[in-house]
Design an enzyme around this catalytic site. Structure first.
Site, mmCIF file in Angstrom:
data_model
loop_
_atom_site.group_PDB
_atom_site.id
_atom_site.type_symbol
_atom_site.label_atom_id
_atom_site.label_comp_id
_atom_site.label_asym_id
_atom_site.label_seq_id
_atom_site.Cartn_x
_atom_site.Cartn_y
_atom_site.Cartn_z
ATOM 1 N N THR A 46 -2.297 -2.376 -10.343
ATOM 2 C CA THR A 46 -3.500 -2.203 -11.958
ATOM 3 C C THR A 46 -3.067 -2.155 -12.616
ATOM 4 O OG1 THR A 46 -4.476 -2.422 -8.889
ATOM 5 C CG2 THR A 46 -6.263 -1.845 -10.691
ATOM 6 N N TYR B 55 6.316 0.454 -1.213
ATOM 7 C CA TYR B 55 5.733 -0.560 -1.686
ATOM 8 C C TYR B 55 6.282 -2.169 -1.396
ATOM 9 C CZ TYR B 55 1.460 -2.871 -5.306
ATOM 10 O OH TYR B 55 0.748 -3.322 -5.316
ATOM 11 N N LYS C 260 2.811 1.068 1.923
ATOM 12 C CA LYS C 260 1.796 0.955 1.188
ATOM 13 C C LYS C 260 1.785 -1.196 1.349
ATOM 14 C CE LYS C 260 -1.580 -1.039 -2.444
ATOM 15 N NZ LYS C 260 -1.497 -1.449 -4.418
ATOM 16 N N ILE D 234 -4.162 1.850 -0.888
ATOM 17 C CA ILE D 234 -3.840 1.806 -1.643
ATOM 18 C C ILE D 234 -5.099 0.949 -2.209
ATOM 19 C CG2 ILE D 234 -2.838 1.953 -3.929
ATOM 20 C CD1 ILE D 234 -0.638 3.455 -1.872
#
Length: 295
Positions: free
Chosen positions: A47, A135, A163, A207
């Site tokens: 993001t 991630y 995540k 997240i």
């Protein structure tokens, strides 16, 4: 060792009109998110358009994040690169500026075996004393970390969690099931429509990109759940869902940035080649934010 938990927005990187990092607005965003009750911030994630910045810019952005957070919440820094040595360089920058932990995305473009993925994370973990969050964003990278590989990596002392942005809830459930007896390992959701479901299974939080635009609503999912108000947590999840679904309108993270602009934050546009939303898309997003009582 920190224990990841709660709602952590992968904070956007505000840009000026000429495409430079907008430090004053970044500081404004950090304070806004903390005031709204998030449990950490995560600069230079997907993001945050991590792919857009060189090492000097990465250092500047992370330094500002640590300085402005000032110990009020945990700071997780994105450290992402196709090569192992490239990630280690990013991790050293994160160490130097004093972040609390790093999030390491699977390598992009190159397809790896699970053995190579394991060695990638093991080598990075051995290069630093910083806590590491794995991630997995298979939809973006076309690379995954299987539950079996996560179970092995979770045994490494400074690998503290994962995540899961796959959107595959069976994958998330298996991450949780296979690591549930490992005390210092957390599973975090990376799909904003599944936060409540994840908490029910034993996830530690999320997240959540939409927490940039709706930090209090996202934090309510976690806070109410932890307080035993399961119906309130589920209702907060239902309120958040249309915003996450609306992210499909444009190239990510255009909807997140446009949502913040509609809320009055001068975060600028995404860097090209990501285009602005079309006018009808902006109007649809505006309607959603009004229904959420955010504008």
């Amino acid at each position: 060792m920190i224990k990841p938990h709660g709602i952590v927005p992968p904070i956007i990187t505000p840009m000026t009109e000429d495409g430079k990092f907008n430090e004053p607005v970044f500081r404004q965003m950090i304070n806004h998110l903390i005031r709204e009750g998030v449990h950490g911030i995560f600069p230079l994630g997907t993001t945050g358009e991590f792919y857009a910045f060189n090492n000097e810019e990465v250092k500047h952005i992370l330094k500002v994040a640590v300085e402005e957070a000032n110990g009020r919440v945990t700071v997780y820094a994105g450290a992402n690169h196709i090569t192992t040595r490239g990630v280690i360089t990013q991790v050293k920058i994160a160490e130097e500026v004093g972040v609390d932990a790093v999030s390491v995305l699977t390598p992009m473009f190159v397809s790896q075996t699970q053995e190579e993925i394991y060695d990638f994370y093991k080598t990075i973990a051995e290069s630093t004393s910083l806590p590491i969050l794995i991630y997995n964003n298979k939809p973006k990278t076309n690379v995954t970390v299987t539950p079996e590989t996560i179970a092995k990596l979770a045994l490494i002392d400074n690998i503290i969690g994962v995540k899961d942005s796959t959107g595959d809830f069976t994958n998330t459930e298996e991450y949780i099931r296979l690591t549930r007896h490992i005390e210092n390992f957390s599973v975090l959701l990376g799909r904003d429509t599944l936060i409540f479901a994840g908490l029910c299974y034993g996830a530690a939080g999320a997240i959540a990109s939409c927490a940039n635009v709706a930090p209090r609503i996202a934090a309510d999912i976690y806070d109410k759940y932890m307080a035993g108000d399961f119906e309130g947590a589920r209702e907060a999840q239902f309120i958040l869902a249309p915003l996450r679904i609306a992210c499909n309108m444009g190239t990510f993270p255009a909807v997140i940035k446009e949502g913040l602009v509609l809320e009055g934050y001068a975060v600028g546009k995404c860097l090209e080649p990501i285009a602005e939303l079309k006018e009808q898309e902006k109007k649809k997003l505006e309607t959603i934010l009004k229904e959420m009582k955010l504008i």
